[in-house]
Design a protein around this motif. Structure first.
Motif, PDB file in Angstrom:
ATOM      1  N   ARG A 148      -2.062  -3.620  -3.420  1.00  0.00           N
ATOM      2  CA  ARG A 148      -1.296  -2.957  -2.356  1.00  0.00           C
ATOM      3  C   ARG A 148      -1.070  -1.480  -2.667  1.00  0.00           C
ATOM      4  O   ARG A 148      -1.134  -0.632  -1.772  1.00  0.00           O
ATOM      5  N   SER A 294       3.545  -3.751   1.743  1.00  0.00           N
ATOM      6  CA  SER A 294       3.793  -5.190   1.882  1.00  0.00           C
ATOM      7  C   SER A 294       3.324  -5.737   3.220  1.00  0.00           C
ATOM      8  O   SER A 294       3.068  -6.940   3.344  1.00  0.00           O
ATOM      9  N   ASN A 295       3.189  -4.888   4.231  1.00  0.00           N
ATOM     10  CA  ASN A 295       2.748  -5.373   5.545  1.00  0.00           C
ATOM     11  C   ASN A 295       1.281  -5.762   5.556  1.00  0.00           C
ATOM     12  O   ASN A 295       0.854  -6.556   6.394  1.00  0.00           O
ATOM     13  N   GLU A 296       0.492  -5.201   4.627  1.00  0.00           N
ATOM     14  CA  GLU A 296      -0.926  -5.529   4.574  1.00  0.00           C
ATOM     15  C   GLU A 296      -1.122  -6.807   3.755  1.00  0.00           C
ATOM     16  O   GLU A 296      -0.662  -6.903   2.623  1.00  0.00           O
ATOM     17  N   ARG A 297      -1.784  -7.773   4.351  1.00  0.00           N
ATOM     18  CA  ARG A 297      -2.049  -9.048   3.681  1.00  0.00           C
ATOM     19  C   ARG A 297      -3.311  -8.902   2.829  1.00  0.00           C
ATOM     20  O   ARG A 297      -4.429  -9.131   3.291  1.00  0.00           O
ATOM     21  N   ARG A 299      -5.257  -9.977  -0.556  1.00  0.00           N
ATOM     22  CA  ARG A 299      -5.344 -11.023  -1.567  1.00  0.00           C
ATOM     23  C   ARG A 299      -6.325 -10.612  -2.642  1.00  0.00           C
ATOM     24  O   ARG A 299      -7.385 -10.059  -2.353  1.00  0.00           O
TER      25      ARG A 299
END
Length: 392
Positions: A148, A294-297, A299
């Motif tokens: 992130r 944090s809004n971007e997912r 992984r």
């Protein structure tokens, strides 16, 4: 124009050992080199490598410390142990044997209550982790946050994920060094940021195709404002206001002095506040950066996959180095086999010569030439007549 080779430096462990042998603190050594203590800490941990004049000054200082340590090292003296003399033992006096007691029959004697004493419970010994388990634990703890954070630097999801994976692959290759580092997460973060902000990323075909921006308009505006900053200012802003490092640690990770880092931070904040006046407060900017990340997912890959990928890349590099060495040896052998053993001067090119009559090709004789030839054949070939001319 060729560049001079970089000044050699001892390994990070040897740098720290030389400083501690000379009884110098990181602050004192930083003052002598002209950098911050955080920079010296990064050099001794191996996260960063000095360059340019700082590298030459640091190498010269370490060489001086090594020479002083060699002169100052005392020879080990044998340790004298005091002689142990046997102490006289007091003679054991014979003790009188106790008389047996005769108990009356039929009356049982009460026995003392024997209660078991509680045994102390031993603390469980810490279980030693294998290198793979320790690496997996570090990856699971820090990889999602690093992805992130790297997204704030690049604005590209795949590039952020790939940068973090490459950084962890480099950490797995240098795992003994990273495992002993005081801040292994910082080691990986510095490597990931350098890979993500490399100028060579612009030459990749994937960089020509933009990725979809964030769905929220506020996040999209903030991300565009970050991407418009110079790479150094953007990295400083993310480390200080995004990650939460202090100014000396940010300066050490970006390999800059503390005043230069403070200047970059102020300029980055002014640029962001010029586009988004609501983010002029550093606390609000820190909260918005955390929300954007944090809004971007995003992984991260599994730890075993990253380890296998790093090992595969290491094998490929090893094979490529072996193939290049074999090709170089074969080329050298072929050159030595086919090279001339003596000098052969080159043949000069021909030049046209003027003034010489052209050579006439043989052909039929004219009448005069035929008559002359017949006359010569009719005359005698030998005799005194040929020695004295005769008037005709």
């Amino acid at each position: 124009m060729t560049r001079s080779p970089a000044t050699p430096l001892p390994p990070p462990k040897a740098r720290r050992r030389l400083r501690e042998t000379a009884a110098l603190t990181q602050t004192q050594l930083a003052d002598r080199v002209g950098v911050t203590p955080g920079t010296v800490r990064a050099w001794e941990s191996g996260r960063t490598t000095p360059r340019g004049r700082k590298r030459e000054a640091y190498a010269k200082l370490l060489k001086t410390l090594a020479e002083e340590g060699a002169v100052r090292a005392p020879e080990p003296k044998p340790k004298l142990e005091p002689e142990s003399r046997p102490q006289p033992q007091p003679e054991a006096k014979p003790q009188p044997e106790p008389e047996p007691k005769v108990e009356p029959e039929g009356k049982p004697q009460p026995q003392p209550d024997s209660q078991p004493q509680p045994q102390p419970v031993a603390a469980p010994e810490p279980v030693a982790l294998t290198p793979a388990q320790a690496f997996d634990a570090l990856y699971a703890f820090s990889a999602p946050a690093l992805v992130r954070q790297t997204f704030l630097l690049t604005g590209r999801r795949e590039q952020a994920r790939e940068s973090v994976e490459r950084a962890f692959q480099a950490a797995w290759e240098h795992w003994p060094e990273v495992a002993r580092d005081r801040d292994p997460v910082g080691w990986v973060r510095a490597t990931a940021y350098e890979y993500a902000l490399s100028p060579w990323q612009r030459l990749r075909p994937r960089h020509r195709h933009p990725e979809p921006p964030p769905a929220d308009p506020g996040d999209r505006t903030l991300l565009n404002a970050l991407l418009r900053l110079p790479p150094r200012h953007r990295r400083t802003l993310v480390l200080y206001d995004g990650v939460g490092l202090d100014l000396p640690e940010t300066a050490a990770e970006t390999e800059a002095s503390t005043p230069a880092t403070a200047n970059r931070l102020l300029r980055a904040r002014e640029a962001v506040a010029g586009r988004l006046p609501a983010l002029a407060d550093p606390q609000v900017l820190h909260r918005r950066l955390a929300e954007l990340a944090s809004n971007e997912r995003l992984r991260a890959a599994e730890p075993p996959t990253v380890r296998r990928g790093g090992e595969r890349r290491a094998r490929l590099r090893t094979r490529a180095a072996i193939a290049f060495t074999v090709a170089l040896v074969a080329t050298t052998a072929l050159t030595v086999r086919t090279a001339p053993t003596h000098y052969e001067p080159p043949v000069s090119p021909g030049q046209a010569v003027r003034g010489v009559p052209q050579r006439v090709a043989p052909g039929a004789l004219s009448d005069e030439e035929l008559e002359l030839r017949q006359k010569l054949r009719d005359q005698m070939q030998d005799g005194p007549e040929r020695l004295s001319p005769r008037l005709e």
